[in-house]
Design a protein around this motif. Structure first.
Motif, PDB file in Angstrom:
ATOM      1  N   GLU A 115      22.310  68.789  78.832  1.00  0.00           N
ATOM      2  CA  GLU A 115      23.601  69.984  78.959  1.00  0.00           C
ATOM      3  C   GLU A 115      24.628  69.691  77.783  1.00  0.00           C
ATOM      4  N   ASP A 116      24.907  68.533  77.352  1.00  0.00           N
ATOM      5  CA  ASP A 116      25.828  68.241  76.361  1.00  0.00           C
ATOM      6  C   ASP A 116      24.935  68.486  75.049  1.00  0.00           C
ATOM      7  N   LEU A 117      23.725  68.101  74.963  1.00  0.00           N
ATOM      8  CA  LEU A 117      22.713  68.598  73.790  1.00  0.00           C
ATOM      9  C   LEU A 117      22.905  69.971  73.505  1.00  0.00           C
ATOM     10  N   VAL A 146      15.492  72.924  75.680  1.00  0.00           N
ATOM     11  CA  VAL A 146      16.530  73.002  74.820  1.00  0.00           C
ATOM     12  C   VAL A 146      16.282  73.118  73.521  1.00  0.00           C
ATOM     13  N   ALA A 147      15.281  71.897  72.835  1.00  0.00           N
ATOM     14  CA  ALA A 147      15.165  72.123  71.362  1.00  0.00           C
ATOM     15  C   ALA A 147      14.184  73.084  71.191  1.00  0.00           C
ATOM     16  N   ASP A 148      13.225  73.531  71.911  1.00  0.00           N
ATOM     17  CA  ASP A 148      12.310  74.738  71.558  1.00  0.00           C
ATOM     18  C   ASP A 148      13.272  75.997  71.555  1.00  0.00           C
ATOM     19  N   LYS A 149      14.195  76.088  72.568  1.00  0.00           N
ATOM     20  CA  LYS A 149      15.032  77.448  72.718  1.00  0.00           C
ATOM     21  C   LYS A 149      15.734  77.629  71.176  1.00  0.00           C
ATOM     22  N   HIS A 150      16.088  76.708  70.751  1.00  0.00           N
ATOM     23  CA  HIS A 150      16.718  76.705  69.222  1.00  0.00           C
ATOM     24  C   HIS A 150      15.737  76.472  67.977  1.00  0.00           C
ATOM     25  N   GLY A 151      14.349  76.267  68.474  1.00  0.00           N
ATOM     26  CA  GLY A 151      13.646  75.909  67.138  1.00  0.00           C
ATOM     27  C   GLY A 151      13.828  74.662  66.334  1.00  0.00           C
ATOM     28  N   ILE A 152      14.171  73.618  67.204  1.00  0.00           N
ATOM     29  CA  ILE A 152      14.548  72.232  66.431  1.00  0.00           C
ATOM     30  C   ILE A 152      13.604  71.185  66.861  1.00  0.00           C
ATOM     31  N   PRO A 153      13.138  70.583  65.978  1.00  0.00           N
ATOM     32  CA  PRO A 153      11.978  69.432  66.235  1.00  0.00           C
ATOM     33  C   PRO A 153      12.758  68.223  66.908  1.00  0.00           C
ATOM     34  N   VAL A 154      11.953  67.673  67.704  1.00  0.00           N
ATOM     35  CA  VAL A 154      12.231  66.299  68.568  1.00  0.00           C
ATOM     36  C   VAL A 154      11.398  65.318  68.077  1.00  0.00           C
ATOM     37  N   MET A 155      12.345  64.019  67.691  1.00  0.00           N
ATOM     38  CA  MET A 155      11.404  62.765  67.554  1.00  0.00           C
ATOM     39  C   MET A 155      11.842  61.999  68.484  1.00  0.00           C
TER      40      MET A 155
END
Length: 397
Positions: A115-117, A146-155
């Motif tokens: 949620e804070d992310l 959340v990452a996929d919703k914004h198109g941001i990669p996760v490591m």
């Protein structure tokens, strides 16, 4: 945890075989090494173990972060979100890349709060690094959503949770890349060492080249090729690879031993009034390197820590920890740097400033949180002693 407790004849023999070949470098010298590439074998064995396509062994977990960040193209002008409860290497690596760490609250998993992310994402966010803390998974599926919703990669920083899973899938394989650590206090240890894992062929090739001064390790042959970009020396050596292979063979038994110990301690701790356990999203996938719990408030956490210490079973009080707790990273808050210009805190576009009070929920959770690191060498007598310490503490409560 840690794996050095189980270092034995297997590791000795593996290192002796490397010494007999007299090739400690992971590349080249094909004739002298008789075709045996130990680091390469370790990489393949771990990739098979984790169910991923590629693994690259490097010199440390910190180096793994640095190599992965470079492979993903992270640098100046980029914001990278991570959590306020992690080993300092996570955000040090972000700063070293020239990017800007953005710190997120944790939740009762002791990992990044999805949620804070969502609230911390800006138009400059280029990467999200959740950390699977103390042996167990973050809410990685929610984080990925959340990452996929914004198109941001996760490591995924999986340094503290090697061998952990969520719903049968290895931690470190949910995002674009994962990083591992094999340092002296990890369950699988090479003394020092780390690894980058991925299912992305191009990211793996970039990482492979970057970790060896830009050399291409594909068919042309190292040293006879042109280079696409510069890199550094982040190579694991053959002795580390040999120890890693021997330790990896022991890892399933190590994890099972830790789980049995944790179950016994958890049963004993349930007698403590007001105690609640850390939320673990998948108990079956927990590596059980730690057992962690919360007391109703900071005062009661301090009281219990003092009682347990008095009876020979001192826990880790995370509220005052200086290596992992955002509130106590004084060098971050002061913007302290060895570099004369003040980089990476002093920048042309504006200095970086971090308020120690910026993560109140994380601070409140850690003030109430206590843990034991579970050791592989604990026997029945040790468990009996710790159970007695719990019972004595409850009786004096």
């Amino acid at each position: 945890m840690p794996g050095f407790e189980w270092l034995g004849e297997e590791e000795k023999n593996a290192v002796a075989e490397v010494m007999e070949r007299k090739v400690l470098f992971r590349y080249e010298f094909a004739n002298e090494r008789k075709g045996v590439y130990t680091v390469r074998e370790f990489e393949k064995a771990y990739a098979d173990f984790a169910g991923c396509s590629h693994a690259l062994a490097v010199t440390s977990g910190t180096t793994a972060l640095k190599v992965a960040l470079a492979s993903l193209g992270i640098g100046p002008g980029d914001e990278v979100i991570t959590q306020g409860f992690t080993f300092v290497a996570t955000w040090e690596s972000i700063l070293d890349a020239g990017a800007t760490p953005v710190f997120c609250e944790i939740d009762d998993t002791l990992c990044l709060d999805p949620e804070d992310l969502e609230a911390k994402i800006t138009d400059k966010t280029r990467l999200i690094i959740p950390v699977h803390m103390m042996g167990a998974a973050a809410r990685i599926k929610e984080i990925m959503a959340v990452a996929d919703k914004h198109g941001i990669p996760v490591m995924e920083d999986t340094a503290q949770s090697v061998g952990g899973t969520l719903d049968g899938k290895a931690l470190g394989t949910f995002g674009r890349m994962g990083t591992l650590s094999f340092d002296p206090v990890k369950t699988l240890t090479c003394g020092e060492g780390g690894m980058v894992i991925t299912n992305d062929e191009e990211l793996y090739v970039r990482a492979s080249e970057y970790h060896d001064h830009g050399h291409d390790h594909r068919p042309v042959g190292r040293g006879n090729e042109g280079r696409r970009f510069y890199g550094f020396n982040c190579r694991m050596n053959e002795m580390q690879g040999a120890v890693g292979l021997a330790q990896l063979a022991k890892l399933p038994k190590m994890l099972e031993t830790q789980k049995q110990t944790k179950a016994a301690l958890k049963e004993a701790l349930e007698r403590v009034p007001g105690l609640t356990f850390r939320h673990v999203p998948d108990e079956a996938g927990d590596t059980a390197t730690f057992i962690s719990w919360f007391m109703p408030d900071a005062e009661q956490a301090k009281k219990l820590a003092e009682l347990l210490a008095k009876h020979g079973a001192a826990p880790v009080p995370w509220g005052v920890n200086t290596w992992h707790n955002y509130a106590h990273w004084e060098h971050l808050h002061a913007g302290s740097s060895v570099i004369r210009s003040g980089w990476p805190f002093k920048r042309p576009e504006g200095d970086l400033n971090y308020d120690p009070a910026a993560l109140p929920r994380t601070t409140a959770l850690l003030d109430r949180c206590l843990s034991w690191q579970i050791m592989l060498g604990w026997d029945e007598d040790k468990l009996k002693q710790m159970t007695q310490a719990i019972n004595q503490s409850v009786s004096e409560w």
